[in-house]
Design a protein around this motif. Structure first.
Motif, PDB file in Angstrom:
ATOM      1  N   ASN A   1     -21.222  16.773-140.592  1.00 47.49           N
ATOM      2  CA  ASN A   1     -21.998  17.082-141.797  1.00 47.49           C
ATOM      3  C   ASN A   1     -21.117  17.575-142.938  1.00 47.49           C
ATOM      4  O   ASN A   1     -21.606  17.760-144.060  1.00 47.49           O
ATOM      5  CB  ASN A   1     -23.047  18.154-141.482  1.00 47.49           C
ATOM      6  CG  ASN A   1     -24.099  17.673-140.509  1.00 47.49           C
ATOM      7  OD1 ASN A   1     -24.537  16.532-140.586  1.00 47.49           O
ATOM      8  ND2 ASN A   1     -24.484  18.520-139.566  1.00 47.49           N
ATOM      9  N   PHE A   2     -19.822  17.795-142.652  1.00 45.17           N
ATOM     10  CA  PHE A   2     -18.949  18.389-143.663  1.00 45.17           C
ATOM     11  C   PHE A   2     -17.741  17.542-144.021  1.00 45.17           C
ATOM     12  O   PHE A   2     -17.058  17.832-145.004  1.00 45.17           O
ATOM     13  CB  PHE A   2     -18.456  19.763-143.174  1.00 45.17           C
ATOM     14  CG  PHE A   2     -19.554  20.776-143.037  1.00 45.17           C
ATOM     15  CD1 PHE A   2     -19.885  21.609-144.091  1.00 45.17           C
ATOM     16  CD2 PHE A   2     -20.280  20.862-141.866  1.00 45.17           C
ATOM     17  CE1 PHE A   2     -20.901  22.532-143.970  1.00 45.17           C
ATOM     18  CE2 PHE A   2     -21.309  21.793-141.734  1.00 45.17           C
ATOM     19  CZ  PHE A   2     -21.625  22.625-142.797  1.00 45.17           C
ATOM     20  N   ALA A   3     -17.454  16.501-143.243  1.00 45.81           N
ATOM     21  CA  ALA A   3     -16.241  15.731-143.510  1.00 45.81           C
ATOM     22  C   ALA A   3     -16.329  14.352-142.861  1.00 45.81           C
ATOM     23  O   ALA A   3     -17.212  14.078-142.043  1.00 45.81           O
ATOM     24  CB  ALA A   3     -15.021  16.483-142.991  1.00 45.81           C
ATOM     25  N   SER A   4     -15.384  13.510-143.212  1.00 45.60           N
ATOM     26  CA  SER A   4     -15.317  12.170-142.637  1.00 45.60           C
ATOM     27  C   SER A   4     -14.766  12.244-141.221  1.00 45.60           C
ATOM     28  O   SER A   4     -14.167  13.244-140.808  1.00 45.60           O
ATOM     29  CB  SER A   4     -14.407  11.286-143.493  1.00 45.60           C
ATOM     30  OG  SER A   4     -13.072  11.761-143.427  1.00 45.60           O
ATOM     31  N   ALA A   5     -14.953  11.146-140.478  1.00 47.40           N
ATOM     32  CA  ALA A   5     -14.452  11.097-139.103  1.00 47.40           C
ATOM     33  C   ALA A   5     -12.940  11.263-139.060  1.00 47.40           C
ATOM     34  O   ALA A   5     -12.396  11.916-138.149  1.00 47.40           O
ATOM     35  CB  ALA A   5     -14.858   9.766-138.464  1.00 47.40           C
ATOM     36  N   GLU A   6     -12.246  10.713-140.042  1.00 50.31           N
ATOM     37  CA  GLU A   6     -10.794  10.816-140.089  1.00 50.31           C
ATOM     38  C   GLU A   6     -10.354  12.272-140.267  1.00 50.31           C
ATOM     39  O   GLU A   6      -9.436  12.744-139.584  1.00 50.31           O
ATOM     40  CB  GLU A   6     -10.248   9.969-141.233  1.00 50.31           C
ATOM     41  CG  GLU A   6      -8.731   9.973-141.333  1.00 50.31           C
ATOM     42  CD  GLU A   6      -8.228   9.122-142.485  1.00 50.31           C
ATOM     43  OE1 GLU A   6      -7.011   9.218-142.781  1.00 50.31           O
ATOM     44  OE2 GLU A   6      -9.028   8.386-143.092  1.00 50.31           O
ATOM     45  N   GLU A   7     -11.016  12.976-141.199  1.00 51.88           N
ATOM     46  CA  GLU A   7     -10.678  14.379-141.436  1.00 51.88           C
ATOM     47  C   GLU A   7     -10.999  15.236-140.211  1.00 51.88           C
ATOM     48  O   GLU A   7     -10.234  16.138-139.853  1.00 51.88           O
ATOM     49  CB  GLU A   7     -11.450  14.902-142.646  1.00 51.88           C
ATOM     50  CG  GLU A   7     -10.961  14.375-143.972  1.00 51.88           C
ATOM     51  CD  GLU A   7     -11.803  14.913-145.121  1.00 51.88           C
ATOM     52  OE1 GLU A   7     -11.231  15.529-146.030  1.00 51.88           O
ATOM     53  OE2 GLU A   7     -13.035  14.708-145.109  1.00 51.88           O
ATOM     54  N   ILE A   8     -12.123  14.936-139.570  1.00 51.18           N
ATOM     55  CA  ILE A   8     -12.514  15.697-138.374  1.00 51.18           C
ATOM     56  C   ILE A   8     -11.497  15.495-137.263  1.00 51.18           C
ATOM     57  O   ILE A   8     -11.061  16.466-136.622  1.00 51.18           O
ATOM     58  CB  ILE A   8     -13.917  15.265-137.906  1.00 51.18           C
ATOM     59  CG1 ILE A   8     -14.970  15.725-138.918  1.00 51.18           C
ATOM     60  CG2 ILE A   8     -14.224  15.849-136.524  1.00 51.18           C
ATOM     61  CD1 ILE A   8     -16.357  15.182-138.651  1.00 51.18           C
ATOM     62  N   ASN A   9     -11.095  14.254-137.032  1.00 49.98           N
ATOM     63  CA  ASN A   9     -10.128  13.981-135.968  1.00 49.98           C
ATOM     64  C   ASN A   9      -8.787  14.640-136.247  1.00 49.98           C
ATOM     65  O   ASN A   9      -8.140  15.179-135.336  1.00 49.98           O
ATOM     66  CB  ASN A   9      -9.941  12.472-135.813  1.00 49.98           C
ATOM     67  CG  ASN A   9     -11.157  11.812-135.179  1.00 49.98           C
ATOM     68  OD1 ASN A   9     -11.876  12.435-134.407  1.00 49.98           O
ATOM     69  ND2 ASN A   9     -11.400  10.550-135.505  1.00 49.98           N
ATOM     70  N   ARG A  10      -8.357  14.622-137.518  1.00 46.34           N
ATOM     71  CA  ARG A  10      -7.082  15.247-137.881  1.00 46.34           C
ATOM     72  C   ARG A  10      -7.132  16.755-137.643  1.00 46.34           C
ATOM     73  O   ARG A  10      -6.206  17.345-137.075  1.00 46.34           O
ATOM     74  CB  ARG A  10      -6.752  14.933-139.341  1.00 46.34           C
ATOM     75  CG  ARG A  10      -5.371  15.426-139.772  1.00 46.34           C
ATOM     76  CD  ARG A  10      -4.941  14.829-141.093  1.00 46.34           C
ATOM     77  NE  ARG A  10      -5.889  15.092-142.163  1.00 46.34           N
ATOM     78  CZ  ARG A  10      -6.611  14.153-142.772  1.00 46.34           C
ATOM     79  NH1 ARG A  10      -6.494  12.877-142.409  1.00 46.34           N
ATOM     80  NH2 ARG A  10      -7.451  14.474-143.734  1.00 46.34           N
TER      81      ARG A  10
END
Length: 214
Positions: A62-71
């Protein structure tokens, strides 16, 4: 900027209230909070209140893209927890997940309320390393804690909060060396023998140095 400041003091002295005032969740009854244009995030004493979805990953999405979450998940070592329910993980894991949520908001300042509470030695070391990485990234961390050993090990400066006022402020070696009540076990052992040795490692280093000179 990029400093880890630990605030210590007795229960009821106003430490948590101060964090809430800085975060903006409370309003001043007197005085005022002077803020620059900084993004501020608060990690509460009970991090479980920050995660309300069925899984950690769903909450973060709900707060970021999948890429940002994975990083961010890789950075904090929680990638394996993204599919787990927040209440099915340990306190240390829960804290890192809540911290990931804060980091996704890209804060300049992170406020932590008793982050070492309930953590075992391994998780305290992990938390200390995370704080060091945050500092290296230029993020300022203000921690309220009763854990004097944690503060001595990981703070850049420590301050004593009493009755709503900030009193003594010094680097850990000075702060704990001159303080009789808020001090570490290592400092009590070392007093009168070693100057400004306030952690177990510092006492060990001084003993080895003394033995090498004998």
């Amino acid at each position: 900027e990029g400093e880890h400041f630990c605030l210590l003091g007795a229960n009821g002295s106003g430490k948590t209230t101060l964090l809430k005032l800085i975060a903006g969740s409370l309003k001043c009854q007197r005085g005022r909070i002077k803020k620059e244009k900084k993004r501020i995030s608060l990690l509460p004493q009970s991090p479980e209140v920050m995660l309300i979805a069925d899984t950690v990953g769903e909450d973060l999405s709900n707060f970021a893209s999948a890429e940002e979450i994975n990083r961010t998940a890789q950075k904090l070592g929680i990638a394996h927890l993204l599919s787990r329910h927040p209440y099915d993980i340990s306190m240390g894991e829960l804290q890192r997940c809540a911290l990931a949520k804060l980091l996704l908001s890209k804060p300049d300042i992170i406020l932590m309320d008793e982050p070492a509470k309930g953590l075992d030695a391994e998780n305290k070391i992990s938390l200390g390393k995370i704080i060091s990485e945050l500092r290296s990234a230029g993020i300022t961390v203000l921690t309220v804690t009763h854990d004097v050993e944690f503060a001595a090990e990981y703070a850049d400066r420590c301050g004593l909060f009493f009755d709503g006022e900030l009193l003594t402020v010094a680097v850990p070696q000075e702060f704990f060396s001159v303080n009789d009540y808020y001090t570490t076990a290592a400092s009590r052992i070392a007093r009168g023998r070693f100057v400004n040795a306030v952690t177990a490692q510092q006492v060990t280093d001084e003993i080895r140095r003394q033995e090498a000179n004998e």
